[in-house]
Every structure is written in structure tokens, then in C-alpha cells.
Design a protein around this motif. Sequence first.
Motif, PDB file in Angstrom:
ATOM      1  N   THR A  74      -2.260  16.923   0.959  1.00 30.87           N
ATOM      2  CA  THR A  74      -2.225  15.673   1.732  1.00 30.87           C
ATOM      3  C   THR A  74      -2.299  14.470   0.804  1.00 30.87           C
ATOM      4  OG1 THR A  74      -4.606  15.662   2.015  1.00 30.87           O
ATOM      5  CG2 THR A  74      -3.321  16.687   3.752  1.00 30.87           C
ATOM      6  N   SER A  75      -1.629  13.427   1.205  1.00 32.97           N
ATOM      7  CA  SER A  75      -1.673  12.169   0.455  1.00 32.97           C
ATOM      8  C   SER A  75      -2.629  11.223   1.179  1.00 32.97           C
ATOM      9  CB  SER A  75      -0.281  11.554   0.368  1.00 32.97           C
ATOM     10  OG  SER A  75       0.582  12.416  -0.318  1.00 32.97           O
ATOM     11  N   SER A  76      -3.907  11.411   0.939  1.00 33.03           N
ATOM     12  CA  SER A  76      -4.904  10.630   1.674  1.00 33.03           C
ATOM     13  C   SER A  76      -5.422   9.432   0.881  1.00 33.03           C
ATOM     14  CB  SER A  76      -6.073  11.518   2.092  1.00 33.03           C
ATOM     15  OG  SER A  76      -6.681  12.071   0.949  1.00 33.03           O
ATOM     16  N   ALA A  77      -5.201   9.388  -0.423  1.00 31.16           N
ATOM     17  CA  ALA A  77      -5.649   8.245  -1.221  1.00 31.16           C
ATOM     18  C   ALA A  77      -4.672   7.086  -1.054  1.00 31.16           C
ATOM     19  CB  ALA A  77      -5.765   8.636  -2.687  1.00 31.16           C
ATOM     20  N   ILE A  78      -5.184   5.876  -1.215  1.00 29.06           N
ATOM     21  CA  ILE A  78      -4.357   4.672  -1.061  1.00 29.06           C
ATOM     22  C   ILE A  78      -4.339   3.899  -2.373  1.00 29.06           C
ATOM     23  CG2 ILE A  78      -4.201   2.424   0.091  1.00 29.06           C
ATOM     24  CD1 ILE A  78      -3.350   4.677   1.888  1.00 29.06           C
ATOM     25  N   MET A 136       0.836  -1.192   0.000  1.00 32.19           N
ATOM     26  CA  MET A 136       0.000   0.000   0.000  1.00 32.19           C
ATOM     27  C   MET A 136       0.872   1.243   0.000  1.00 32.19           C
ATOM     28  SD  MET A 136      -3.301  -0.644   2.380  1.00 32.19           S
ATOM     29  CE  MET A 136      -2.660  -1.673   3.680  1.00 32.19           C
ATOM     30  N   THR A 137       0.540   2.172  -0.894  1.00 32.41           N
ATOM     31  CA  THR A 137       1.248   3.445  -0.932  1.00 32.41           C
ATOM     32  C   THR A 137       0.222   4.569  -0.878  1.00 32.41           C
ATOM     33  OG1 THR A 137       1.270   3.284  -3.347  1.00 32.41           O
ATOM     34  CG2 THR A 137       3.281   2.670  -2.212  1.00 32.41           C
ATOM     35  N   ALA A 138       0.584   5.635  -0.178  1.00 33.11           N
ATOM     36  CA  ALA A 138      -0.280   6.809  -0.078  1.00 33.11           C
ATOM     37  C   ALA A 138       0.015   7.729  -1.254  1.00 33.11           C
ATOM     38  CB  ALA A 138      -0.045   7.523   1.237  1.00 33.11           C
ATOM     39  N   ILE A 139      -1.042   8.157  -1.932  1.00 36.90           N
ATOM     40  CA  ILE A 139      -0.898   9.063  -3.073  1.00 36.90           C
ATOM     41  C   ILE A 139      -1.879  10.219  -2.890  1.00 36.90           C
ATOM     42  CG2 ILE A 139      -0.083   7.326  -4.710  1.00 36.90           C
ATOM     43  CD1 ILE A 139      -2.962   7.140  -5.747  1.00 36.90           C
ATOM     44  N   ARG A 140      -1.689  11.247  -3.675  1.00 38.42           N
ATOM     45  CA  ARG A 140      -2.607  12.374  -3.606  1.00 38.42           C
ATOM     46  C   ARG A 140      -3.899  12.014  -4.319  1.00 38.42           C
ATOM     47  NH1 ARG A 140       1.460  17.249  -4.494  1.00 38.42           N
ATOM     48  NH2 ARG A 140       2.211  17.383  -2.354  1.00 38.42           N
ATOM     49  N   ALA A 141      -5.009  12.330  -3.658  1.00 40.01           N
ATOM     50  CA  ALA A 141      -6.325  12.053  -4.229  1.00 40.01           C
ATOM     51  C   ALA A 141      -6.641  13.070  -5.320  1.00 40.01           C
ATOM     52  CB  ALA A 141      -7.391  12.103  -3.140  1.00 40.01           C
ATOM     53  N   MET A 142      -7.564  12.699  -6.206  1.00 36.97           N
ATOM     54  CA  MET A 142      -7.984  13.589  -7.277  1.00 36.97           C
ATOM     55  C   MET A 142      -9.394  14.076  -6.976  1.00 36.97           C
ATOM     56  SD  MET A 142      -6.632  11.425 -10.531  1.00 36.97           S
ATOM     57  CE  MET A 142      -7.170  12.613 -11.713  1.00 36.97           C
ATOM     58  N   GLY A 143      -9.793  15.155  -7.637  1.00 35.35           N
ATOM     59  CA  GLY A 143     -11.159  15.622  -7.522  1.00 35.35           C
ATOM     60  C   GLY A 143     -11.321  16.738  -6.521  1.00 35.35           C
ATOM     61  N   ALA A 144     -12.587  16.933  -6.098  1.00 33.14           N
ATOM     62  CA  ALA A 144     -12.932  18.046  -5.225  1.00 33.14           C
ATOM     63  C   ALA A 144     -12.299  17.867  -3.851  1.00 33.14           C
ATOM     64  CB  ALA A 144     -14.445  18.138  -5.092  1.00 33.14           C
ATOM     65  N   VAL A 149      -1.673  -8.835 -11.155  1.00 30.80           N
ATOM     66  CA  VAL A 149      -1.581  -7.952  -9.991  1.00 30.80           C
ATOM     67  C   VAL A 149      -2.905  -7.216  -9.832  1.00 30.80           C
ATOM     68  CG1 VAL A 149      -0.359  -5.984  -8.979  1.00 30.80           C
ATOM     69  CG2 VAL A 149       0.892  -7.653 -10.334  1.00 30.80           C
ATOM     70  N   VAL A 150      -3.468  -7.296  -8.641  1.00 31.09           N
ATOM     71  CA  VAL A 150      -4.702  -6.568  -8.343  1.00 31.09           C
ATOM     72  C   VAL A 150      -4.311  -5.153  -7.924  1.00 31.09           C
ATOM     73  CG1 VAL A 150      -6.742  -6.460  -6.868  1.00 31.09           C
ATOM     74  CG2 VAL A 150      -5.861  -8.672  -7.587  1.00 31.09           C
ATOM     75  N   VAL A 151      -4.896  -4.155  -8.595  1.00 34.43           N
ATOM     76  CA  VAL A 151      -4.614  -2.759  -8.292  1.00 34.43           C
ATOM     77  C   VAL A 151      -5.923  -2.090  -7.877  1.00 34.43           C
ATOM     78  CG1 VAL A 151      -3.761  -0.564  -9.173  1.00 34.43           C
ATOM     79  CG2 VAL A 151      -2.735  -2.691  -9.952  1.00 34.43           C
ATOM     80  N   ILE A 152      -5.963  -1.591  -6.643  1.00 31.21           N
ATOM     81  CA  ILE A 152      -7.153  -0.920  -6.130  1.00 31.21           C
ATOM     82  C   ILE A 152      -6.757   0.467  -5.662  1.00 31.21           C
ATOM     83  CG2 ILE A 152      -8.904  -0.938  -4.316  1.00 31.21           C
ATOM     84  CD1 ILE A 152      -8.795  -3.993  -4.393  1.00 31.21           C
ATOM     85  N   LYS A 153      -7.504   1.468  -6.117  1.00 32.79           N
ATOM     86  CA  LYS A 153      -7.247   2.846  -5.706  1.00 32.79           C
ATOM     87  C   LYS A 153      -8.442   3.304  -4.871  1.00 32.79           C
ATOM     88  CE  LYS A 153      -6.135   7.411  -7.450  1.00 32.79           C
ATOM     89  NZ  LYS A 153      -6.043   8.260  -8.645  1.00 32.79           N
ATOM     90  N   ALA A 154      -8.184   3.649  -3.618  1.00 29.05           N
ATOM     91  CA  ALA A 154      -9.242   4.083  -2.707  1.00 29.05           C
ATOM     92  C   ALA A 154      -9.043   5.546  -2.369  1.00 29.05           C
ATOM     93  CB  ALA A 154      -9.223   3.237  -1.443  1.00 29.05           C
ATOM     94  N   GLN A 155     -10.030   6.378  -2.722  1.00 27.95           N
ATOM     95  CA  GLN A 155      -9.932   7.807  -2.433  1.00 27.95           C
ATOM     96  C   GLN A 155     -11.286   8.400  -2.080  1.00 27.95           C
ATOM     97  OE1 GLN A 155      -8.378   9.739  -5.912  1.00 27.95           O
ATOM     98  NE2 GLN A 155     -10.167   9.267  -7.141  1.00 27.95           N
ATOM     99  N   ARG A 162     -11.811  11.218   3.330  1.00 28.54           N
ATOM    100  CA  ARG A 162     -10.853  12.310   3.529  1.00 28.54           C
ATOM    101  C   ARG A 162      -9.606  11.890   4.292  1.00 28.54           C
ATOM    102  NH1 ARG A 162     -12.477  17.720   2.994  1.00 28.54           N
ATOM    103  NH2 ARG A 162     -11.087  18.290   4.710  1.00 28.54           N
ATOM    104  N   THR A 163      -9.696  10.782   5.042  1.00 28.42           N
ATOM    105  CA  THR A 163      -8.534  10.364   5.830  1.00 28.42           C
ATOM    106  C   THR A 163      -7.874   9.135   5.220  1.00 28.42           C
ATOM    107  OG1 THR A 163      -9.841   8.941   7.268  1.00 28.42           O
ATOM    108  CG2 THR A 163      -9.568  11.230   7.955  1.00 28.42           C
ATOM    109  N   GLN A 164      -6.589   9.039   5.443  1.00 27.39           N
ATOM    110  CA  GLN A 164      -5.809   7.922   4.916  1.00 27.39           C
ATOM    111  C   GLN A 164      -6.234   6.608   5.548  1.00 27.39           C
ATOM    112  OE1 GLN A 164      -1.394   7.241   5.604  1.00 27.39           O
ATOM    113  NE2 GLN A 164      -1.390   8.589   3.816  1.00 27.39           N
ATOM    114  N   GLU A 165      -6.563   6.625   6.845  1.00 23.12           N
ATOM    115  CA  GLU A 165      -6.939   5.399   7.549  1.00 23.12           C
ATOM    116  C   GLU A 165      -8.218   4.795   6.965  1.00 23.12           C
ATOM    117  OE1 GLU A 165      -6.289   8.310   9.355  1.00 23.12           O
ATOM    118  OE2 GLU A 165      -4.199   7.702   9.626  1.00 23.12           O
ATOM    119  N   LEU A 166      -9.216   5.662   6.732  1.00 27.13           N
ATOM    120  CA  LEU A 166     -10.484   5.165   6.165  1.00 27.13           C
ATOM    121  C   LEU A 166     -10.289   4.641   4.748  1.00 27.13           C
ATOM    122  CD1 LEU A 166     -13.080   7.798   7.445  1.00 27.13           C
ATOM    123  CD2 LEU A 166     -12.883   5.396   8.100  1.00 27.13           C
TER     124      LEU A 166
END
Length: 136
Positions: free
Chosen positions: A33-37, A17-25, A69-75, A78-82
Motif C-alpha cells: 500500500t502507498s499510505s505515506a504522503i 501531494m503524492t502517495a508513496i510507499r512507507a518505510m519501516g515496520a 520548496v518545503v518537503v514534508i514526508k508523513a508516514q 497506517r492510512t493515507q487520509e491520516l
Amino acid sequence: MLQISNTVSLADWEIEMTAIRAMGAGGQNVNKTSSAIHLRFDINRSTLPAVYKERLLALSDSRITSEGVVVIKAQAYRTQELNKQDALNRLQELIKSVTVVQKKRRPTKPTKASQRRRIDSKKKKGQTKSLRGRIV
């Protein structure tokens, strides 16, 4: 550790898992913040049973690459933990969907009564439509 079932679980080293910057509003918060996973799970290197691996690789899911490889992007949150929990839940649901064995379909013929009802309804529809025509 991610628990799939009573007997099957995934170790932490199998899930990357890597933290990335989320897109959108989200305004300024999204930009700083890098809240997307970004979750990556290699099916071939995992300790999953061979049956699960075969079924996962056979899926025509856009989240599974050609290398397996399974690739899932969760964004969504608002928080990285969620987002981290959301990504793990989505991976768990994907693997659980493979464990369910589809019941074999036994072909059956429609009953005489159902065939008769179908024809009667078609005749009634036809009569209704013919009455809509021009009166001569």
C-alpha cells in the motif's frame, strides 16, 4: 484549501501531494500500500504574503530546500487520509511559526542582591569541597 490564519489561506493547487510507499515496520501491508504522503509546497510560487515568504526562506530548516520548496514526508499513520492530514498540519505549523514575531530582548544587569547570592553560593560550594580533602 488550507487555512493558516483568518486572512491567509493556501489554495489546493499550491500544495502538491503524492502517495508513496512507507518505510519501516508494518509487514506485508507496508509493501503493498502507498499510505505515506510526500507533500511539496513551493514558497516562491505561493500566494502567501511577501513577509511570510521572506521569513520562511530565511529559516534554516532541513525541510526547506535551497530552491525554496518545503518537503514534508508523513508516514506515522497506517492510512493515507491520516498521513495526508498530518502532513497538512505540519505545513500549517511551519507557516504559523513564521508569523509569530519574536520580542526584542532588552539587555539587563543582574541586581546587587543576585550577585551577592551567587558569590555566597560559590563560597559555600568551595568550603564544602575543601572539607572533602585529606585531613592532615
